[in-house]
Design a protein around this motif. Sequence first.
Motif, short mmCIF file in Angstrom:
data_model
loop_
_atom_site.label_atom_id
_atom_site.label_comp_id
_atom_site.label_asym_id
_atom_site.label_seq_id
_atom_site.Cartn_x
_atom_site.Cartn_y
_atom_site.Cartn_z
N TYR A 147 -7.69 -9.77 -3.76
CA TYR A 147 -6.82 -10.87 -4.22
C TYR A 147 -6.46 -11.72 -3.02
CZ TYR A 147 -2.82 -13.33 -6.20
OH TYR A 147 -1.95 -14.32 -6.63
N LYS A 148 -6.69 -13.02 -3.12
CA LYS A 148 -6.49 -13.91 -1.98
C LYS A 148 -5.50 -15.03 -2.33
CE LYS A 148 -9.79 -12.04 0.65
NZ LYS A 148 -9.53 -11.37 1.93
N PHE A 149 -4.24 -14.75 -2.16
CA PHE A 149 -3.21 -15.77 -2.32
C PHE A 149 -2.03 -15.35 -1.44
CE2 PHE A 149 -0.30 -18.26 -5.41
CZ PHE A 149 -0.34 -19.36 -4.56
N PRO A 150 -2.18 -15.50 -0.11
CA PRO A 150 -1.23 -14.92 0.84
C PRO A 150 0.23 -15.30 0.61
CG PRO A 150 -3.17 -15.76 1.97
CD PRO A 150 -3.27 -16.21 0.55
N ALA A 151 0.49 -16.50 0.13
CA ALA A 151 1.87 -16.94 -0.02
C ALA A 151 2.65 -16.08 -1.01
CB ALA A 151 1.92 -18.40 -0.46
N ALA A 152 1.94 -15.41 -1.91
CA ALA A 152 2.61 -14.64 -2.97
C ALA A 152 2.58 -13.14 -2.72
CB ALA A 152 1.94 -14.95 -4.31
N THR A 153 2.14 -12.71 -1.53
CA THR A 153 1.95 -11.27 -1.31
C THR A 153 2.46 -10.84 0.05
OG1 THR A 153 -0.27 -11.66 -0.43
CG2 THR A 153 -0.09 -11.21 -2.79
N ARG A 154 2.62 -9.53 0.20
CA ARG A 154 2.93 -8.93 1.49
C ARG A 154 1.63 -8.45 2.11
NH1 ARG A 154 8.53 -7.16 2.27
NH2 ARG A 154 7.69 -6.13 4.12
N ARG A 155 1.49 -8.65 3.41
CA ARG A 155 0.28 -8.21 4.10
C ARG A 155 0.52 -7.00 5.00
NH1 ARG A 155 -4.38 -10.49 1.89
NH2 ARG A 155 -3.48 -12.08 0.55
N ASP A 156 1.67 -6.38 4.86
CA ASP A 156 2.01 -5.24 5.71
C ASP A 156 2.15 -3.95 4.91
OD1 ASP A 156 4.26 -6.07 4.37
OD2 ASP A 156 5.62 -5.93 6.08
N LEU A 157 1.57 -3.91 3.71
CA LEU A 157 1.73 -2.73 2.87
C LEU A 157 1.06 -1.49 3.47
CD1 LEU A 157 2.72 -1.30 0.39
CD2 LEU A 157 0.90 -2.38 -0.94
N GLY A 158 -0.01 -1.69 4.22
CA GLY A 158 -0.65 -0.54 4.87
C GLY A 158 0.32 0.17 5.80
N LYS A 159 1.07 -0.60 6.56
CA LYS A 159 2.08 -0.02 7.47
C LYS A 159 3.22 0.59 6.68
CE LYS A 159 4.91 -1.06 11.52
NZ LYS A 159 5.19 -2.05 12.59
N ILE A 160 3.66 -0.11 5.63
CA ILE A 160 4.75 0.41 4.80
C ILE A 160 4.35 1.74 4.16
CG2 ILE A 160 6.15 -0.03 2.74
CD1 ILE A 160 6.02 -3.01 3.48
N GLY A 161 3.09 1.85 3.76
CA GLY A 161 2.60 3.09 3.17
C GLY A 161 2.68 4.25 4.14
N ILE A 162 2.41 3.98 5.41
CA ILE A 162 2.53 5.03 6.43
C ILE A 162 3.99 5.40 6.63
CG2 ILE A 162 2.17 5.58 8.87
CD1 ILE A 162 -0.31 3.77 8.78
N ILE A 163 4.86 4.39 6.69
CA ILE A 163 6.31 4.67 6.82
C ILE A 163 6.79 5.50 5.63
CG2 ILE A 163 8.60 3.61 6.81
CD1 ILE A 163 7.39 1.22 8.29
N ALA A 164 6.28 5.18 4.45
CA ALA A 164 6.68 5.93 3.25
C ALA A 164 6.33 7.40 3.39
CB ALA A 164 6.02 5.34 2.01
N PHE A 165 5.11 7.68 3.89
CA PHE A 165 4.75 9.09 4.10
C PHE A 165 5.64 9.72 5.16
CE2 PHE A 165 2.74 12.17 6.87
CZ PHE A 165 2.69 13.24 5.98
N GLN A 166 5.88 9.00 6.24
CA GLN A 166 6.72 9.55 7.32
C GLN A 166 8.12 9.88 6.81
OE1 GLN A 166 6.10 6.21 9.96
NE2 GLN A 166 4.52 7.28 11.15
N LYS A 167 8.69 9.01 6.00
CA LYS A 167 10.00 9.26 5.40
C LYS A 167 9.94 10.48 4.47
CE LYS A 167 12.04 4.61 5.45
NZ LYS A 167 13.31 5.02 6.11
N LEU A 168 8.89 10.55 3.70
CA LEU A 168 8.72 11.66 2.77
C LEU A 168 8.64 12.98 3.54
CD1 LEU A 168 8.25 12.25 -0.29
CD2 LEU A 168 5.80 12.09 0.18
N TRP A 169 7.83 13.00 4.58
CA TRP A 169 7.71 14.21 5.39
C TRP A 169 9.07 14.61 5.97
CZ3 TRP A 169 4.37 18.05 6.47
CH2 TRP A 169 4.71 18.88 7.56
N ASN A 170 9.78 13.65 6.54
CA ASN A 170 11.06 13.95 7.18
C ASN A 170 12.09 14.46 6.17
OD1 ASN A 170 10.11 13.26 9.70
ND2 ASN A 170 10.91 11.17 9.64
#
Length: 277
Positions: A147-170
């Motif tokens: 999907y290519k419409f940058p103005a309507a999306t977040r481009r940092d979800l890959g990083k957020i997904g890692i943070i989510a796992f890190q929070k889950l682990w902790n």
Amino acid sequence: MTKVKDIINKCDTGLSKGLNLQIIAVINTIVPNLLVNFDDLDVDVSGDQINPYLQPAAKESLRLAIKERGKQLVVNSAYRTVAQQYLIRKQYERNLCGITAAAYPGSSNHEGGLALDIEHADDWQQFFERHNWFRLGRDFDFPHYDYKFPAATRRDLGKIGIIAFQKLWNQFNPKDRILEDGDYGPQTEARLADSPAEGFKVIPVRTLGLTNPPMQGDDVKKVQAALLNAKIAKIDIKVTGIFDVPTENAVKQFQEATKRLSVDGRVGETTLKALGL
């Protein structure tokens, strides 16, 4: 307990479904409604390896493409968690499962909530392209669309997904905490490898309430259904999965009728327990 590292040779990322759903739930506590379920569209998303989630703008464009063509869309892959990308990367590194290319965890297009692999990709191309979905490449990755419409999306979800796992682990390993920095380093990879594929024992619960944009998801649907099942005379809502003003009013009515709850229109652990959830 089956650890994530124990299923690398199984060639089925659906075996980590429990952990995947927990990671998605935490993502939506970090950024409400960053990922929304699209299995309410005319799609076939059979298989535990498929997480039918996209960013909201991508879902809306997908809805329009499906509506225009008027046929069911068969999806082979959608949002991919860091746990799934870990498995695919390890399979690639070990020459397993026929994997010929795999991005490093945190950097896959599928981890951005803006990518789909579909059946009959050629037949869908004109409809997808009219709604901002484009082929990655016929020769390189035949079924893949981004999907290519940058103005309507977040481009940092890959990083957020890692943070989510890190929070889950902790949360479940307070004596073995790791940095919640969104970086996929050796510590994060080691903890991911040792995580239970079926998920940790308790799924983190997000507090539901009225927000802008409104919260939505399966947890909202469950609350709405439970409110209706409570059979309190004043409650008149629909099970939409969207936490709107009528839902907030229904929560307040339930809290008031229950008497032992704070009447704030928010659904935390106490109200969930009172609803039987």
